[in-house]
Design a protein around this motif. Structure first.
Motif, PDB file in Angstrom:
ATOM      1  N   GLU A  35       0.565  -1.226  -0.104  1.00 25.12           N
ATOM      2  CA  GLU A  35      -0.043  -0.085  -0.005  1.00 25.12           C
ATOM      3  C   GLU A  35       0.947   1.436  -0.147  1.00 25.12           C
ATOM      4  OE1 GLU A  35      -3.830   2.222   0.300  1.00 25.12           O
ATOM      5  OE2 GLU A  35      -3.070   0.797  -0.921  1.00 25.12           O
ATOM      6  N   ALA A  36       1.962   1.342   0.654  1.00 24.32           N
ATOM      7  CA  ALA A  36       2.909   2.512   0.874  1.00 24.32           C
ATOM      8  C   ALA A  36       3.412   2.708  -0.605  1.00 24.32           C
ATOM      9  CB  ALA A  36       3.981   2.248   1.840  1.00 24.32           C
ATOM     10  N   MET A  37       3.868   1.523  -1.158  1.00 23.74           N
ATOM     11  CA  MET A  37       4.493   1.877  -2.476  1.00 23.74           C
ATOM     12  C   MET A  37       3.226   2.408  -3.477  1.00 23.74           C
ATOM     13  SD  MET A  37       6.697  -1.819  -2.960  1.00 23.74           S
ATOM     14  CE  MET A  37       7.283  -1.501  -4.458  1.00 23.74           C
ATOM     15  N   PHE A  38       2.160   1.880  -3.360  1.00 25.39           N
ATOM     16  CA  PHE A  38       0.887   2.709  -4.332  1.00 25.39           C
ATOM     17  C   PHE A  38       0.681   3.958  -3.934  1.00 25.39           C
ATOM     18  CE2 PHE A  38       0.720  -1.696  -5.706  1.00 25.39           C
ATOM     19  CZ  PHE A  38      -0.088  -1.451  -7.043  1.00 25.39           C
ATOM     20  N   LEU A  39       0.579   4.183  -2.605  1.00 25.52           N
ATOM     21  CA  LEU A  39       0.554   5.542  -1.931  1.00 25.52           C
ATOM     22  C   LEU A  39       1.424   6.601  -2.549  1.00 25.52           C
ATOM     23  CD1 LEU A  39      -0.816   4.587   1.588  1.00 25.52           C
ATOM     24  CD2 LEU A  39      -2.158   5.775  -0.307  1.00 25.52           C
ATOM     25  N   ALA A  40       2.912   5.999  -2.821  1.00 26.16           N
ATOM     26  CA  ALA A  40       3.936   6.993  -3.033  1.00 26.16           C
ATOM     27  C   ALA A  40       3.522   7.389  -4.675  1.00 26.16           C
ATOM     28  CB  ALA A  40       5.108   6.183  -2.940  1.00 26.16           C
ATOM     29  N   ARG A  41       2.764   6.566  -5.145  1.00 22.41           N
ATOM     30  CA  ARG A  41       2.484   7.124  -6.623  1.00 22.41           C
ATOM     31  C   ARG A  41       1.227   7.670  -6.770  1.00 22.41           C
ATOM     32  NH1 ARG A  41       5.789   3.982 -10.936  1.00 22.41           N
ATOM     33  NH2 ARG A  41       7.830   3.647  -9.633  1.00 22.41           N
ATOM     34  N   GLY A  42       0.500   8.112  -5.846  1.00 23.35           N
ATOM     35  CA  GLY A  42      -0.949   8.732  -5.672  1.00 23.35           C
ATOM     36  C   GLY A  42      -1.870   7.477  -5.843  1.00 23.35           C
ATOM     37  N   ARG A  43      -1.839   6.383  -5.796  1.00 20.59           N
ATOM     38  CA  ARG A  43      -2.720   5.282  -6.054  1.00 20.59           C
ATOM     39  C   ARG A  43      -2.997   4.730  -4.548  1.00 20.59           C
ATOM     40  NH1 ARG A  43      -4.246   5.056 -11.414  1.00 20.59           N
ATOM     41  NH2 ARG A  43      -5.093   3.144 -10.977  1.00 20.59           N
ATOM     42  N   THR A  44      -4.043   3.850  -4.495  1.00 22.06           N
ATOM     43  CA  THR A  44      -4.094   2.972  -3.247  1.00 22.06           C
ATOM     44  C   THR A  44      -4.971   1.691  -3.635  1.00 22.06           C
ATOM     45  OG1 THR A  44      -5.437   2.977  -1.093  1.00 22.06           O
ATOM     46  CG2 THR A  44      -6.481   3.988  -2.912  1.00 22.06           C
ATOM     47  N   LEU A  45      -4.692   0.793  -3.033  1.00 25.07           N
ATOM     48  CA  LEU A  45      -5.042  -0.955  -3.186  1.00 25.07           C
ATOM     49  C   LEU A  45      -6.365  -0.689  -2.694  1.00 25.07           C
ATOM     50  CD1 LEU A  45      -1.945  -2.938  -2.633  1.00 25.07           C
ATOM     51  CD2 LEU A  45      -3.049  -2.548  -4.815  1.00 25.07           C
ATOM     52  N   THR A  46      -6.841   0.105  -1.853  1.00 26.82           N
ATOM     53  CA  THR A  46      -8.188   0.154  -1.462  1.00 26.82           C
ATOM     54  C   THR A  46      -9.246   0.410  -2.693  1.00 26.82           C
ATOM     55  OG1 THR A  46      -8.134   2.316  -0.505  1.00 26.82           O
ATOM     56  CG2 THR A  46      -7.660   0.497   0.690  1.00 26.82           C
ATOM     57  N   ASP A  47      -8.835   0.873  -3.767  1.00 26.50           N
ATOM     58  CA  ASP A  47      -9.618   1.430  -5.034  1.00 26.50           C
ATOM     59  C   ASP A  47      -9.694   0.198  -5.646  1.00 26.50           C
ATOM     60  OD1 ASP A  47     -10.550   3.232  -7.037  1.00 26.50           O
ATOM     61  OD2 ASP A  47      -8.945   2.398  -8.250  1.00 26.50           O
ATOM     62  N   PRO A  48     -10.868  -0.280  -5.823  1.00 19.97           N
ATOM     63  CA  PRO A  48     -11.190  -1.512  -6.690  1.00 19.97           C
ATOM     64  C   PRO A  48     -10.498  -1.502  -8.135  1.00 19.97           C
ATOM     65  CG  PRO A  48     -13.260  -0.612  -5.650  1.00 19.97           C
ATOM     66  CD  PRO A  48     -12.352   0.442  -5.552  1.00 19.97           C
ATOM     67  N   GLN A  49     -10.578  -0.503  -8.808  1.00 23.32           N
ATOM     68  CA  GLN A  49      -9.881  -0.634 -10.277  1.00 23.32           C
ATOM     69  C   GLN A  49      -8.459  -0.792 -10.107  1.00 23.32           C
ATOM     70  OE1 GLN A  49     -11.284   3.123 -11.972  1.00 23.32           O
ATOM     71  NE2 GLN A  49     -12.674   1.996 -13.235  1.00 23.32           N
TER      72      GLN A  49
END
Length: 96
Positions: A35-49
């Motif tokens: 999740e931290a890796m995704f958040l660093a790029r402005g994304r989140t794994l809590t987003d279904p897409q």
């Protein structure tokens, strides 16, 4: 009529966040790292897409890993271990 307890002076209170029962498990730590890796790029794994794209990517990695086993690049023990680790990664969105 009384105001619901969740409303005080026009503002909604959020529910308290429960404290973890103990130290995070390795799988929880992995989920937080992903999740931290995704958040660093402005994304989140809590987003279904985003979670769906993540799952598709991990399916491709498993396909590559199976090919590596078939070609003799990795042996059965390594293949099994790596598949297990990738399976743990795949569950990350569900752990958040």
């Amino acid at each position: 009529m009384r105001k619901p307890l969740s409303r005080v002076r026009g503002r909604r209170r959020s529910a308290p966040v429960p404290e973890p029962a103990g130290p995070p498990t390795p799988q929880q730590q992995l989920a937080e790292t992903m999740e931290a890796m995704f958040l660093a790029r402005g994304r989140t794994l809590t987003d279904p897409q985003t979670a769906d794209a993540y799952a598709i990517t991990l399916e491709a990695v498993l396909l590559m890993l199976d090919g590596a086993l078939a070609e003799g690049v990795v042996g059965e023990p390594a293949h099994e271990s790596l598949r297990g680790m990738i399976g743990g990664m795949a569950d990350s969105p569900n752990m958040l």
